[in-house]
Enzyme design. Structure first.
Site, PDB file in Angstrom:
ATOM      1  N   SER A   1       2.873 -21.184 -38.003  1.00  0.00           N
ATOM      2  CA  SER A   1       3.435 -22.570 -38.380  1.00  0.00           C
ATOM      3  C   SER A   1       2.906 -23.601 -37.445  1.00  0.00           C
ATOM      4  O   SER A   1       3.741 -24.505 -37.194  1.00  0.00           O
ATOM      5  CB  SER A   1       4.981 -22.639 -38.750  1.00  0.00           C
ATOM      6  OG  SER A   1       5.382 -21.824 -39.699  1.00  0.00           O
TER       7      SER A   1
ATOM      8  N   GLY B   1       3.935 -18.613 -41.664  1.00  0.00           N
ATOM      9  CA  GLY B   1       3.953 -19.091 -42.924  1.00  0.00           C
ATOM     10  C   GLY B   1       5.531 -19.703 -43.524  1.00  0.00           C
ATOM     11  O   GLY B   1       5.808 -19.927 -44.622  1.00  0.00           O
TER      12      GLY B   1
ATOM     13  N   GLU C   1       0.649  -9.184 -41.306  1.00  0.00           N
ATOM     14  CA  GLU C   1       0.520  -8.936 -42.734  1.00  0.00           C
ATOM     15  C   GLU C   1       0.122  -7.674 -42.923  1.00  0.00           C
ATOM     16  O   GLU C   1       0.237  -6.864 -43.849  1.00  0.00           O
ATOM     17  CB  GLU C   1      -0.109 -10.199 -43.385  1.00  0.00           C
ATOM     18  CG  GLU C   1       0.886 -11.455 -43.455  1.00  0.00           C
ATOM     19  CD  GLU C   1       0.207 -12.626 -43.474  1.00  0.00           C
ATOM     20  OE1 GLU C   1      -1.032 -12.607 -43.700  1.00  0.00           O
ATOM     21  OE2 GLU C   1       0.996 -13.732 -43.285  1.00  0.00           O
TER      22      GLU C   1
ATOM     23  N   HIS D   1      -2.985  -8.051 -37.495  1.00  0.00           N
ATOM     24  CA  HIS D   1      -2.262  -9.277 -38.249  1.00  0.00           C
ATOM     25  C   HIS D   1      -0.927  -8.631 -38.473  1.00  0.00           C
ATOM     26  O   HIS D   1      -0.837  -7.422 -39.267  1.00  0.00           O
ATOM     27  CB  HIS D   1      -3.089  -9.928 -39.115  1.00  0.00           C
ATOM     28  CG  HIS D   1      -2.157 -11.318 -39.375  1.00  0.00           C
ATOM     29  ND1 HIS D   1      -1.224 -11.415 -40.285  1.00  0.00           N
ATOM     30  CD2 HIS D   1      -2.422 -12.544 -38.956  1.00  0.00           C
ATOM     31  CE1 HIS D   1      -0.792 -12.435 -40.513  1.00  0.00           C
ATOM     32  NE2 HIS D   1      -1.425 -13.153 -39.471  1.00  0.00           N
TER      33      HIS D   1
ATOM     34  N   ASN E   1      -7.240 -18.720 -39.709  1.00  0.00           N
ATOM     35  CA  ASN E   1      -7.030 -17.739 -40.539  1.00  0.00           C
ATOM     36  C   ASN E   1      -6.771 -18.082 -42.251  1.00  0.00           C
ATOM     37  O   ASN E   1      -5.567 -18.671 -42.332  1.00  0.00           O
ATOM     38  CB  ASN E   1      -5.954 -16.834 -39.951  1.00  0.00           C
ATOM     39  CG  ASN E   1      -5.616 -15.823 -40.878  1.00  0.00           C
ATOM     40  OD1 ASN E   1      -6.400 -15.363 -41.898  1.00  0.00           O
ATOM     41  ND2 ASN E   1      -4.509 -15.061 -40.544  1.00  0.00           N
TER      42      ASN E   1
ATOM     43  N   LYS F   1      -6.557 -16.225 -44.667  1.00  0.00           N
ATOM     44  CA  LYS F   1      -5.990 -15.439 -45.455  1.00  0.00           C
ATOM     45  C   LYS F   1      -6.501 -15.285 -46.808  1.00  0.00           C
ATOM     46  O   LYS F   1      -7.975 -15.332 -46.972  1.00  0.00           O
ATOM     47  CB  LYS F   1      -4.374 -15.483 -45.634  1.00  0.00           C
ATOM     48  CG  LYS F   1      -3.636 -15.902 -44.121  1.00  0.00           C
ATOM     49  CD  LYS F   1      -2.358 -15.720 -44.119  1.00  0.00           C
ATOM     50  CE  LYS F   1      -1.760 -16.224 -42.864  1.00  0.00           C
ATOM     51  NZ  LYS F   1      -0.363 -16.104 -42.557  1.00  0.00           N
TER      52      LYS F   1
ATOM     53  N   GLU G   1       2.095 -13.653 -32.625  1.00  0.00           N
ATOM     54  CA  GLU G   1       2.484 -14.398 -33.526  1.00  0.00           C
ATOM     55  C   GLU G   1       3.920 -13.854 -34.076  1.00  0.00           C
ATOM     56  O   GLU G   1       3.990 -12.801 -34.387  1.00  0.00           O
ATOM     57  CB  GLU G   1       1.707 -14.201 -34.893  1.00  0.00           C
ATOM     58  CG  GLU G   1       0.116 -14.703 -34.613  1.00  0.00           C
ATOM     59  CD  GLU G   1      -0.643 -15.006 -35.950  1.00  0.00           C
ATOM     60  OE1 GLU G   1      -0.654 -16.103 -36.108  1.00  0.00           O
ATOM     61  OE2 GLU G   1      -0.882 -14.097 -36.721  1.00  0.00           O
TER      62      GLU G   1
HETATM   63  P1  PGA Z   1       0.737 -19.847 -40.618  1.00  0.00           P
HETATM   64  O1  PGA Z   1       0.169 -18.443 -40.345  1.00  0.00           O
HETATM   65  O2  PGA Z   1       0.125 -20.857 -39.487  1.00  0.00           O
HETATM   66  O3  PGA Z   1       0.598 -20.272 -41.740  1.00  0.00           O
HETATM   67  O4  PGA Z   1       2.161 -19.750 -40.025  1.00  0.00           O
HETATM   68  C1  PGA Z   1      -0.507 -17.881 -39.053  1.00  0.00           C
HETATM   69  C2  PGA Z   1      -1.137 -16.540 -39.209  1.00  0.00           C
HETATM   70  O5  PGA Z   1      -0.406 -15.899 -39.903  1.00  0.00           O
HETATM   71  O6  PGA Z   1      -1.883 -16.386 -38.693  1.00  0.00           O
END
Ligand code: PGA
Length: 254
Positions: free
Chosen positions: A213, A174, A98, A96, A9, A11, A168
């Site tokens: 992460s 992140g 976000e 997601h 992903n 983003k 997640e």
């Molecule tokens: P990350 O993001 O691996 O940077 O923690 C995962 C995601 O939001 O899909």
């Protein structure tokens, strides 16, 4: 048995030049046609057609990070699932964290997006996960089950092959803080049970991805858990080397 999947992903990152360089390198590092896993990349929507053209028959699947809850009409700024399909996408992320927290997506909107995605022939990756506060209050299981019920409320058994679930935990996205393999497995087992109760064996065969992460050095241990079928990778999917290492970690001979 659930299929293995590693999905990147991106983003809000990337450019035309980045896309070109990324896949130039990635294709030197992995050969998805030979792997017993599906490798997918979710670029920003404007680069989806470029990615789909570039990956061609390489076995890498292109997806969108978000799709509209509507098929067409007066929805300024939106991109529909049918347009994603037309641009060469085969998958889409839906719900997601976000999107839920920064863009106010509710269970109802997410269910409509899941329906749009499936109707347009995409495989939808429905994302669920609790916040740190919810985990501290011991309500992770409850939150995840209610998000599953919301996202999949209109899905029929026949549509299950088009559904993937990504767990997640919001506190791990992140942040560099990964759920321990045991913490992740506990929720994955709960998701598998919930899907089986709801849909029978076809529900138990849905691929369950862990996200938050995931890095080359923790991927193998996470993927070794009984109910973790792969990963949804944010930061580490932006470098071909680390993404390739995570892709290899999901394969039986990786
Ligand atoms: P990350 O993001 O691996 O940077 O923690 C995962 C995601 O939001 O899909």
């Amino acid at each position: 048995m659930a299929a293995k999947i590693v999905a990147g992903n991106w983003k809000l990152n990337g450019s035309k030049v980045f896309v070109q360089q990324f896949f130039g390198e990635l294709k030197q590092l992995i050969d998805p046609v030979q792997m017993d896993a599906c490798i997918a990349v979710f670029p920003p929507a404007v680069y989806a057609a470029q990615v789909a053209d570039l990956v061609g028959e390489s076995g890498i699947v292109t997806g969108l990070q978000n799709i509209a809850a509507h098929h067409e009409g007066a929805y300024t700024g939106e991109v529909s699932a049918a347009m994603a399909q037309d641009a060469g996408c085969r998958m889409a992320l839906v719900g997601h964290s976000e999107r839920r927290t920064l863009f106010g997506e509710t269970d109802e909107i997410i269910a409509a997006k899941v329906a749009q995605g499936i109707e347009s022939g995409l495989t939808v990756v429905a994302c669920v996960g609790e916040t740190l506060e919810q985990r501290q209050q011991d309500s992770a299981a409850e939150v995840v089950e209610s998000q599953l019920a919301g996202a999949l409320k209109d899905v029929t058994s026949g549509q299950l092959p088009s559904v993937v679930v990504a767990y997640e935990p919001v506190w791990a996205i992140g942040t560099g803080e990964t759920a321990s393999p045991e913490q992740a497995q506990e929720i994955h087992a709960l998701i598998r049970r919930w899907l089986k109760n709801q849909f029978g064996q076809a529900g138990a065969d849905i691929s369950l991805l862990y996200g938050g992460s995931v890095k080359p050095d923790n991927a193998k241990e996470l993927f070794a858990q009984a109910d973790i079928d792969g990963g949804l990778i944010g930061g580490a999917s932006l470098q071909p080397q680390s993404f390739a290492a995570i892709c290899n970690a999901v394969c039986s001979d990786g």
